[in-house]
Write a protein that holds these residues in place. Structure first.
Motif, PDB file in Angstrom:
ATOM      1  N   PHE A  19      -4.621  15.234   7.171  1.00 26.96           N
ATOM      2  CA  PHE A  19      -3.995  14.292   8.087  1.00 26.96           C
ATOM      3  C   PHE A  19      -4.304  12.854   7.679  1.00 26.96           C
ATOM      4  CE2 PHE A  19      -4.094  11.953  12.236  1.00 26.96           C
ATOM      5  CZ  PHE A  19      -2.727  11.954  12.443  1.00 26.96           C
ATOM      6  N   LEU A  20      -5.512  12.611   7.227  1.00 29.84           N
ATOM      7  CA  LEU A  20      -5.881  11.281   6.738  1.00 29.84           C
ATOM      8  C   LEU A  20      -5.010  10.890   5.546  1.00 29.84           C
ATOM      9  CD1 LEU A  20      -9.771  11.484   7.078  1.00 29.84           C
ATOM     10  CD2 LEU A  20      -8.276   9.818   8.207  1.00 29.84           C
ATOM     11  N   LEU A  21      -4.765  11.838   4.653  1.00 31.20           N
ATOM     12  CA  LEU A  21      -3.884  11.561   3.508  1.00 31.20           C
ATOM     13  C   LEU A  21      -2.464  11.269   3.994  1.00 31.20           C
ATOM     14  CD1 LEU A  21      -5.002  14.213   0.852  1.00 31.20           C
ATOM     15  CD2 LEU A  21      -5.667  11.814   1.036  1.00 31.20           C
ATOM     16  N   ASP A  22      -2.028  12.007   5.025  1.00 31.31           N
ATOM     17  CA  ASP A  22      -0.703  11.735   5.592  1.00 31.31           C
ATOM     18  C   ASP A  22      -0.627  10.308   6.122  1.00 31.31           C
ATOM     19  OD1 ASP A  22       0.187  14.293   5.046  1.00 31.31           O
ATOM     20  OD2 ASP A  22      -0.300  15.074   7.035  1.00 31.31           O
ATOM     21  N   LEU A  23      -1.668   9.891   6.811  1.00 31.11           N
ATOM     22  CA  LEU A  23      -1.689   8.528   7.366  1.00 31.11           C
ATOM     23  C   LEU A  23      -1.599   7.489   6.257  1.00 31.11           C
ATOM     24  CD1 LEU A  23      -4.488   8.870  10.099  1.00 31.11           C
ATOM     25  CD2 LEU A  23      -2.026   8.589  10.482  1.00 31.11           C
ATOM     26  N   LEU A  24      -2.359   7.713   5.190  1.00 35.31           N
ATOM     27  CA  LEU A  24      -2.344   6.757   4.072  1.00 35.31           C
ATOM     28  C   LEU A  24      -1.026   6.818   3.318  1.00 35.31           C
ATOM     29  CD1 LEU A  24      -5.987   7.096   2.736  1.00 35.31           C
ATOM     30  CD2 LEU A  24      -5.003   5.262   4.117  1.00 35.31           C
ATOM     31  N   HIS A  25      -0.415   7.984   3.297  1.00 36.73           N
ATOM     32  CA  HIS A  25       0.889   8.110   2.646  1.00 36.73           C
ATOM     33  C   HIS A  25       1.940   7.304   3.412  1.00 36.73           C
ATOM     34  CE1 HIS A  25       4.655  10.554   1.523  1.00 36.73           C
ATOM     35  NE2 HIS A  25       4.289   9.915   0.435  1.00 36.73           N
ATOM     36  N   ALA A  26       1.826   7.322   4.735  1.00 33.79           N
ATOM     37  CA  ALA A  26       2.753   6.568   5.577  1.00 33.79           C
ATOM     38  C   ALA A  26       2.513   5.063   5.443  1.00 33.79           C
ATOM     39  CB  ALA A  26       2.610   7.002   7.036  1.00 33.79           C
ATOM     40  N   ARG A  27       1.246   4.683   5.390  1.00 36.06           N
ATOM     41  CA  ARG A  27       0.917   3.262   5.197  1.00 36.06           C
ATOM     42  C   ARG A  27      -0.434   3.141   4.526  1.00 36.06           C
ATOM     43  NH1 ARG A  27      -1.432  -0.355   8.482  1.00 36.06           N
ATOM     44  NH2 ARG A  27      -1.078   0.899  10.334  1.00 36.06           N
ATOM     45  N   ASP A  28      -0.416   2.540   3.377  1.00 37.73           N
ATOM     46  CA  ASP A  28      -1.594   2.444   2.517  1.00 37.73           C
ATOM     47  C   ASP A  28      -2.501   1.281   2.919  1.00 37.73           C
ATOM     48  OD1 ASP A  28      -2.428   4.110   0.599  1.00 37.73           O
ATOM     49  OD2 ASP A  28      -1.537   3.062  -1.085  1.00 37.73           O
ATOM     50  N   GLY A  29      -3.731   1.301   2.424  1.00 38.29           N
ATOM     51  CA  GLY A  29      -4.614   0.149   2.538  1.00 38.29           C
ATOM     52  C   GLY A  29      -5.252  -0.049   3.897  1.00 38.29           C
ATOM     53  N   ARG A  30      -5.442   1.030   4.648  1.00 37.61           N
ATOM     54  CA  ARG A  30      -6.035   0.882   5.978  1.00 37.61           C
ATOM     55  C   ARG A  30      -7.556   0.829   5.920  1.00 37.61           C
ATOM     56  NH1 ARG A  30      -2.248   3.881  10.295  1.00 37.61           N
ATOM     57  NH2 ARG A  30      -0.737   4.859   8.910  1.00 37.61           N
ATOM     58  N   THR A  31      -8.140   0.232   6.943  1.00 42.25           N
ATOM     59  CA  THR A  31      -9.601   0.211   7.038  1.00 42.25           C
ATOM     60  C   THR A  31     -10.067   1.512   7.676  1.00 42.25           C
ATOM     61  OG1 THR A  31      -9.746  -0.642   9.283  1.00 42.25           O
ATOM     62  CG2 THR A  31      -9.425  -2.249   7.531  1.00 42.25           C
ATOM     63  N   GLN A  32     -11.378   1.741   7.574  1.00 45.93           N
ATOM     64  CA  GLN A  32     -11.937   2.948   8.149  1.00 45.93           C
ATOM     65  C   GLN A  32     -11.765   2.986   9.669  1.00 45.93           C
ATOM     66  OE1 GLN A  32     -15.779   4.351   6.583  1.00 45.93           O
ATOM     67  NE2 GLN A  32     -16.456   4.499   8.697  1.00 45.93           N
ATOM     68  N   SER A  33     -12.018   1.862  10.310  1.00 41.15           N
ATOM     69  CA  SER A  33     -11.930   1.857  11.777  1.00 41.15           C
ATOM     70  C   SER A  33     -10.493   2.017  12.247  1.00 41.15           C
ATOM     71  CB  SER A  33     -12.556   0.588  12.355  1.00 41.15           C
ATOM     72  OG  SER A  33     -12.118  -0.553  11.673  1.00 41.15           O
ATOM     73  N   ARG A  63     -13.669  -2.829  -1.227  1.00 39.64           N
ATOM     74  CA  ARG A  63     -14.368  -3.489  -0.132  1.00 39.64           C
ATOM     75  C   ARG A  63     -13.928  -4.935  -0.018  1.00 39.64           C
ATOM     76  NH1 ARG A  63     -19.637  -1.462   2.659  1.00 39.64           N
ATOM     77  NH2 ARG A  63     -19.113  -2.634   4.502  1.00 39.64           N
ATOM     78  N   VAL A  64     -13.616  -5.366   1.189  1.00 39.27           N
ATOM     79  CA  VAL A  64     -13.248  -6.755   1.450  1.00 39.27           C
ATOM     80  C   VAL A  64     -14.083  -7.214   2.629  1.00 39.27           C
ATOM     81  CG1 VAL A  64     -11.412  -8.335   2.127  1.00 39.27           C
ATOM     82  CG2 VAL A  64     -10.894  -6.399   0.623  1.00 39.27           C
ATOM     83  N   GLY A  65     -15.081  -8.035   2.343  1.00 38.91           N
ATOM     84  CA  GLY A  65     -15.986  -8.479   3.407  1.00 38.91           C
ATOM     85  C   GLY A  65     -16.696  -7.296   4.002  1.00 38.91           C
ATOM     86  N   ARG A  66     -16.625  -7.177   5.290  1.00 43.14           N
ATOM     87  CA  ARG A  66     -17.300  -6.029   5.920  1.00 43.14           C
ATOM     88  C   ARG A  66     -16.358  -4.839   6.060  1.00 43.14           C
ATOM     89  NH1 ARG A  66     -17.827  -8.446  12.119  1.00 43.14           N
ATOM     90  NH2 ARG A  66     -15.730  -9.264  12.179  1.00 43.14           N
ATOM     91  N   GLU A  67     -15.131  -4.984   5.605  1.00 49.62           N
ATOM     92  CA  GLU A  67     -14.163  -3.893   5.746  1.00 49.62           C
ATOM     93  C   GLU A  67     -13.992  -3.122   4.445  1.00 49.62           C
ATOM     94  OE1 GLU A  67     -10.643  -5.834   7.088  1.00 49.62           O
ATOM     95  OE2 GLU A  67     -11.178  -5.567   9.203  1.00 49.62           O
ATOM     96  N   LYS A  68     -13.505  -1.886   4.573  1.00 50.10           N
ATOM     97  CA  LYS A  68     -13.272  -1.043   3.413  1.00 50.10           C
ATOM     98  C   LYS A  68     -11.816  -0.578   3.470  1.00 50.10           C
ATOM     99  CE  LYS A  68     -15.654   2.740   1.022  1.00 50.10           C
ATOM    100  NZ  LYS A  68     -16.633   3.825   1.218  1.00 50.10           N
ATOM    101  N   LEU A  69     -11.050  -0.918   2.457  1.00 51.90           N
ATOM    102  CA  LEU A  69      -9.634  -0.563   2.460  1.00 51.90           C
ATOM    103  C   LEU A  69      -9.415   0.722   1.677  1.00 51.90           C
ATOM    104  CD1 LEU A  69      -8.083  -4.103   1.900  1.00 51.90           C
ATOM    105  CD2 LEU A  69      -8.775  -2.945   4.018  1.00 51.90           C
ATOM    106  N   HIS A  70      -8.578   1.588   2.228  1.00 53.92           N
ATOM    107  CA  HIS A  70      -8.351   2.904   1.622  1.00 53.92           C
ATOM    108  C   HIS A  70      -6.940   3.056   1.081  1.00 53.92           C
ATOM    109  CE1 HIS A  70     -11.825   3.333   4.240  1.00 53.92           C
ATOM    110  NE2 HIS A  70     -12.164   4.408   3.564  1.00 53.92           N
ATOM    111  N   HIS A  71      -6.855   3.573  -0.138  1.00 52.10           N
ATOM    112  CA  HIS A  71      -5.551   3.813  -0.767  1.00 52.10           C
ATOM    113  C   HIS A  71      -5.441   5.257  -1.239  1.00 52.10           C
ATOM    114  CE1 HIS A  71      -4.257  -0.452  -0.996  1.00 52.10           C
ATOM    115  NE2 HIS A  71      -5.547  -0.668  -0.952  1.00 52.10           N
ATOM    116  N   LEU A  72      -4.230   5.804  -1.130  1.00 49.21           N
ATOM    117  CA  LEU A  72      -3.973   7.168  -1.585  1.00 49.21           C
ATOM    118  C   LEU A  72      -3.751   7.180  -3.089  1.00 49.21           C
ATOM    119  CD1 LEU A  72      -3.218  10.131  -0.969  1.00 49.21           C
ATOM    120  CD2 LEU A  72      -0.901   9.361  -0.496  1.00 49.21           C
ATOM    121  N   ASN A  73      -4.397   8.130  -3.779  1.00 42.16           N
ATOM    122  CA  ASN A  73      -4.153   8.333  -5.213  1.00 42.16           C
ATOM    123  C   ASN A  73      -3.522   9.709  -5.429  1.00 42.16           C
ATOM    124  OD1 ASN A  73      -4.155   8.408  -7.996  1.00 42.16           O
ATOM    125  ND2 ASN A  73      -6.298   9.008  -8.118  1.00 42.16           N
ATOM    126  N   PRO A  74      -2.237   9.747  -5.784  1.00 38.40           N
ATOM    127  CA  PRO A  74      -1.512  11.013  -5.868  1.00 38.40           C
ATOM    128  C   PRO A  74      -1.716  11.787  -7.170  1.00 38.40           C
ATOM    129  CG  PRO A  74      -0.004   9.161  -6.135  1.00 38.40           C
ATOM    130  CD  PRO A  74      -1.376   8.591  -6.047  1.00 38.40           C
TER     131      PRO A  74
END
Lengths: 107, 107
Positions: A19-33, A63-74
């Motif tokens: 489901f997390l991969l689905d979320l990133l597939h729909a929109r990339d670069g999200r933070t953990q929170s 990592r950007v500041g205190r945030e961590k951005l996530h991207h899907l790698n297919p």
DNA sequence: TTGACATGTGACCAGATGGTCACCTATTCT
DNA sequence: AGAATAGGTGACCATCTGGTCACATGTCAA
């Protein structure tokens, strides 16, 4: 190498991680929170799942500041495909898959 | 539907089961005891793994007399691919995968 | 028809996995 | 500086999973 793909398959074995991969597939670069907000689970659980995905190479982080951005790698997913579907049978399998989707949508 | 693909991913999560798929990919239609011969494990273990693969739809079986013949069904694997790699990004991912393979073979 | 062969079932056990919590560090905002 | 925000670590526990075994059924060959 073999351990690499073991990590990939183990990572894909859990529905929350898919489901997390689905979320990133729909929109990339999200933070953990941001991802935590989509799940009915403690942030620790989500963080643990994201770590598994990252170690499998299915998710790449920055990592950007205190945030961590996530991207899907297919790429690892493509490798799964190529392991059991070779170039010669690929068109036939694609056609079958298409047919299956059509039949199921007609119900 | 969702439970269907859960079975597929869970089935693929184990290295022994992936090896069984490799064996069937190399040569289809083998009996259970023939597959047992390829593995350092009791026949019960192998039978259990084959059952998991069959319930996931990754393997299709046909009974002939006292033997059971096993065939690989690649459609569920194609569906994994299509879940996270759409038609538009597919060529790019295929190129990346190719590149990755080349780089690794040069070492 | 009797014995060998191919496969199936249910119980059982050790180890892996998913989830939570208490506690910690680093960054941003006022 | 102090409070709030984003994320990380290690311990802990209930449950799932992989593997084995004793026992059972159906099929083939002499």
């Amino acid at each position: 190498m073999t351990e690499d793909d073991d990590r990939v398959f183990k990572a894909l074995a859990d529905p929350t991680r898919r489901f997390l991969l689905d979320l990133l597939h729909a929109r990339d670069g999200r933070t953990q929170s941001e991802l935590e907000g989509e799940l009915a689970m403690s942030r620790f659980g989500v963080a643990k799942h994201l770590k598994v995905l990252e170690e499998a190479g299915l998710v790449v982080t920055r990592r950007v500041g205190r945030e961590k951005l996530h991207h899907l790698n297919p790429v690892p997913i493509r490798l799964i495909h190529d392991r059991w579907i070779d170039k010669y049978t690929e068109p036939r399998v694609a056609a079958l898959t298409e047919l299956k989707a059509q039949l199921e949508s007609e119900e």
